[in-house]
Design a protein around this motif. Structure first.
Motif, PDB file in Angstrom:
ATOM      1  N   SER A 182       0.847  -1.096   0.013  1.00  0.00           N
ATOM      2  CA  SER A 182      -0.087  -0.081  -0.056  1.00  0.00           C
ATOM      3  C   SER A 182       0.930   1.321  -0.078  1.00  0.00           C
ATOM      4  N   TYR A 183       2.063   1.375   0.516  1.00  0.00           N
ATOM      5  CA  TYR A 183       2.631   2.524   0.861  1.00  0.00           C
ATOM      6  C   TYR A 183       3.646   2.485  -0.500  1.00  0.00           C
ATOM      7  N   LEU A 184       3.868   1.512  -1.383  1.00  0.00           N
ATOM      8  CA  LEU A 184       4.464   1.427  -2.546  1.00  0.00           C
ATOM      9  C   LEU A 184       3.571   2.291  -3.437  1.00  0.00           C
ATOM     10  N   PHE A 185       2.095   1.773  -3.352  1.00  0.00           N
ATOM     11  CA  PHE A 185       1.224   2.495  -4.391  1.00  0.00           C
ATOM     12  C   PHE A 185       1.273   4.191  -4.310  1.00  0.00           C
ATOM     13  N   LYS A 186       1.585   4.581  -2.893  1.00  0.00           N
ATOM     14  CA  LYS A 186       1.516   5.720  -2.485  1.00  0.00           C
ATOM     15  C   LYS A 186       2.815   6.698  -2.482  1.00  0.00           C
ATOM     16  N   ASP A 187       3.948   5.685  -3.164  1.00  0.00           N
ATOM     17  CA  ASP A 187       5.239   6.373  -3.304  1.00  0.00           C
ATOM     18  C   ASP A 187       6.053   6.683  -2.048  1.00  0.00           C
ATOM     19  N   ASP A 188       5.360   6.150  -0.886  1.00  0.00           N
ATOM     20  CA  ASP A 188       6.053   6.367   0.367  1.00  0.00           C
ATOM     21  C   ASP A 188       7.168   4.973   0.283  1.00  0.00           C
ATOM     22  N   TYR A 189       8.079   5.237  -0.239  1.00  0.00           N
ATOM     23  CA  TYR A 189       9.474   4.206  -0.103  1.00  0.00           C
ATOM     24  C   TYR A 189      10.000   3.998   1.257  1.00  0.00           C
ATOM     25  N   ARG A 190       9.921   4.952   2.179  1.00  0.00           N
ATOM     26  CA  ARG A 190      10.741   4.960   3.274  1.00  0.00           C
ATOM     27  C   ARG A 190       9.681   3.833   4.565  1.00  0.00           C
ATOM     28  N   LYS A 191       8.290   4.072   4.459  1.00  0.00           N
ATOM     29  CA  LYS A 191       7.655   3.270   5.109  1.00  0.00           C
ATOM     30  C   LYS A 191       7.236   1.829   4.580  1.00  0.00           C
ATOM     31  N   ALA A 192       7.356   1.834   3.244  1.00  0.00           N
ATOM     32  CA  ALA A 192       7.446   0.593   2.437  1.00  0.00           C
ATOM     33  C   ALA A 192       8.601  -0.364   3.036  1.00  0.00           C
ATOM     34  N   THR A 193       9.964   0.454   2.916  1.00  0.00           N
ATOM     35  CA  THR A 193      10.911  -0.478   3.487  1.00  0.00           C
ATOM     36  C   THR A 193      10.709  -0.969   4.961  1.00  0.00           C
ATOM     37  N   GLU A 194      10.216  -0.096   5.693  1.00  0.00           N
ATOM     38  CA  GLU A 194      10.127  -0.400   7.172  1.00  0.00           C
ATOM     39  C   GLU A 194       9.141  -1.426   7.375  1.00  0.00           C
ATOM     40  N   CYS A 195       8.091  -1.710   6.351  1.00  0.00           N
ATOM     41  CA  CYS A 195       7.489  -2.796   6.404  1.00  0.00           C
ATOM     42  C   CYS A 195       8.047  -4.179   5.744  1.00  0.00           C
ATOM     43  N   PHE A 196       8.512  -4.049   4.841  1.00  0.00           N
ATOM     44  CA  PHE A 196       9.283  -5.147   4.064  1.00  0.00           C
ATOM     45  C   PHE A 196      10.269  -5.723   4.672  1.00  0.00           C
ATOM     46  N   ASP A 197      11.199  -4.781   5.282  1.00  0.00           N
ATOM     47  CA  ASP A 197      12.477  -5.277   5.812  1.00  0.00           C
ATOM     48  C   ASP A 197      12.496  -6.241   6.897  1.00  0.00           C
ATOM     49  N   PRO A 198      11.978  -5.809   7.813  1.00  0.00           N
ATOM     50  CA  PRO A 198      11.402  -6.895   9.168  1.00  0.00           C
ATOM     51  C   PRO A 198      10.776  -8.258   8.535  1.00  0.00           C
ATOM     52  N   ILE A 199       9.835  -8.237   7.729  1.00  0.00           N
ATOM     53  CA  ILE A 199       9.349  -9.632   7.440  1.00  0.00           C
ATOM     54  C   ILE A 199      10.035 -10.485   6.529  1.00  0.00           C
ATOM     55  N   PHE A 200      10.792  -9.715   5.730  1.00  0.00           N
ATOM     56  CA  PHE A 200      11.921 -10.297   5.119  1.00  0.00           C
ATOM     57  C   PHE A 200      12.835 -11.274   5.766  1.00  0.00           C
ATOM     58  N   GLN A 201      13.445 -10.543   7.132  1.00  0.00           N
ATOM     59  CA  GLN A 201      14.310 -11.203   7.953  1.00  0.00           C
ATOM     60  C   GLN A 201      13.528 -12.452   8.704  1.00  0.00           C
ATOM     61  N   ARG A 202      12.044 -12.049   9.007  1.00  0.00           N
ATOM     62  CA  ARG A 202      11.526 -13.195   9.829  1.00  0.00           C
ATOM     63  C   ARG A 202      10.850 -14.151   8.783  1.00  0.00           C
ATOM     64  N   CYS A 203      10.762 -14.154   7.818  1.00  0.00           N
ATOM     65  CA  CYS A 203      10.146 -15.153   6.854  1.00  0.00           C
ATOM     66  C   CYS A 203      10.754 -16.300   6.745  1.00  0.00           C
ATOM     67  N   PRO A 204      10.586 -17.298   7.037  1.00  0.00           N
ATOM     68  CA  PRO A 204      11.081 -18.841   7.047  1.00  0.00           C
ATOM     69  C   PRO A 204      11.806 -18.927   5.797  1.00  0.00           C
ATOM     70  N   ARG A 205      13.036 -19.683   5.825  1.00  0.00           N
ATOM     71  CA  ARG A 205      13.684 -19.961   4.371  1.00  0.00           C
ATOM     72  C   ARG A 205      12.880 -20.893   3.347  1.00  0.00           C
ATOM     73  N   PHE A 206      12.226 -21.837   4.060  1.00  0.00           N
ATOM     74  CA  PHE A 206      11.549 -22.744   3.442  1.00  0.00           C
ATOM     75  C   PHE A 206      10.202 -22.229   2.581  1.00  0.00           C
ATOM     76  N   MET A 207       9.861 -21.059   3.052  1.00  0.00           N
ATOM     77  CA  MET A 207       8.825 -20.272   2.118  1.00  0.00           C
ATOM     78  C   MET A 207       9.433 -19.537   0.930  1.00  0.00           C
ATOM     79  N   LYS A 208      10.100 -20.210   0.011  1.00  0.00           N
ATOM     80  CA  LYS A 208      10.816 -19.551  -0.841  1.00  0.00           C
ATOM     81  C   LYS A 208       9.990 -18.433  -1.763  1.00  0.00           C
ATOM     82  N   LYS A 209       8.709 -18.867  -2.106  1.00  0.00           N
ATOM     83  CA  LYS A 209       7.725 -18.143  -2.912  1.00  0.00           C
ATOM     84  C   LYS A 209       7.683 -16.627  -2.282  1.00  0.00           C
TER      85      LYS A 209
END
Length: 222
Positions: A182-209
């Motif tokens: 949603s933040y990406l659609f609004k061109d708010d890249y800082r808030k988008a990064t704040e959402c994606f960065d933590p969940i990328f770290q927490r997402c289990p490796r076996f969930m490759k997709k």
């Protein structure tokens, strides 16, 4: 009992590999009856986990119809699960759109029922189920590219739902993923990064997709 009757019908149609359209209608009726029961229940929320489970099943069944619509629009489609592929399907575009629309409307209504609960005691509030239902709705809306509805509900959730901070890990990751989009659609890249960065770290490796999808959006946001 309408809920039990429709559940039995679903089991029968699955057993005899009947038409998918019939199963979706029975599942819809089951969810509708359960939601009506929840509306009548004051200061009770024990039905909410059952509602979330049945709505999730309805959304998964509806996924097939979104694939059918996609084939008529942009040529992209996801194959149905083997369980669904084994069913007899008599379908057309109009039927697909009707089933998808009905599911979206029911999910939206369920979300509003939960968010409008006036119970002041947290442990009895129906608001606990709102975000999990919203996650199901967002998955469906993004699948058919109806982003505007998801945007409206996400904005409401961010402003009004204090219970979003008490989600289970997988539900929190799903919510943050769509919030980041949603933040990406609004061109708010800082808030988008704040959402994606933590969940990328927490997402289990076996969930490759899932991890790959998060990484793509994370790269865009940076």
């Amino acid at each position: 009992n309408v809920i039990l009757t429709n559940h039995i019908k679903i089991c029968q149609t699955l057993l005899y590999k009947s038409r998918l359209n019939d199963i979706v209608q029975y599942q819809y009726s089951l969810c509708r009856s359960l939601l009506d029961l929840i509306k009548e229940s004051k200061n009770k929320n024990w039905h909410i986990p059952i509602l979330i489970l049945t709505l999730t099943d309805l959304r998964l069944l509806t996924n097939y119809f979104t694939s059918y619509i996609s084939r008529h629009t942009d040529g992209n489609t996801s194959p149905p699960s083997q369980r669904i592929a084994d069913l007899s399907i008599d379908n057309d575009r109009q039927t697909s759109e009707t089933n998808v629309t009905k599911t979206i409307e029911l999910l939206t209504e369920a979300f509003r029922v939960c968010t409008s609960d006036r119970c002041t005691e947290q442990r009895l509030s129906k608001k606990w189920g709102a975000i999990q239902i919203l996650n199901q709705l967002l998955k469906l809306c993004h699948r058919i590219k109806r982003y505007e509805l998801g945007e409206q509900l996400l904005s409401f959730a961010e402003q009004s739902l204090e219970f979003r901070h008490y989600l289970l890990e997988d539900q929190k990751m799903t919510y943050d993923y769509f919030l980041g989009k949603s933040y990406l659609f609004k061109d708010d890249y800082r808030k988008a990064t704040e959402c994606f960065d933590p969940i990328f770290q927490r997402c289990p490796r076996f969930m490759k997709k899932n991890k790959a999808s998060i990484l793509i959006h994370l790269c865009v946001s940076k």
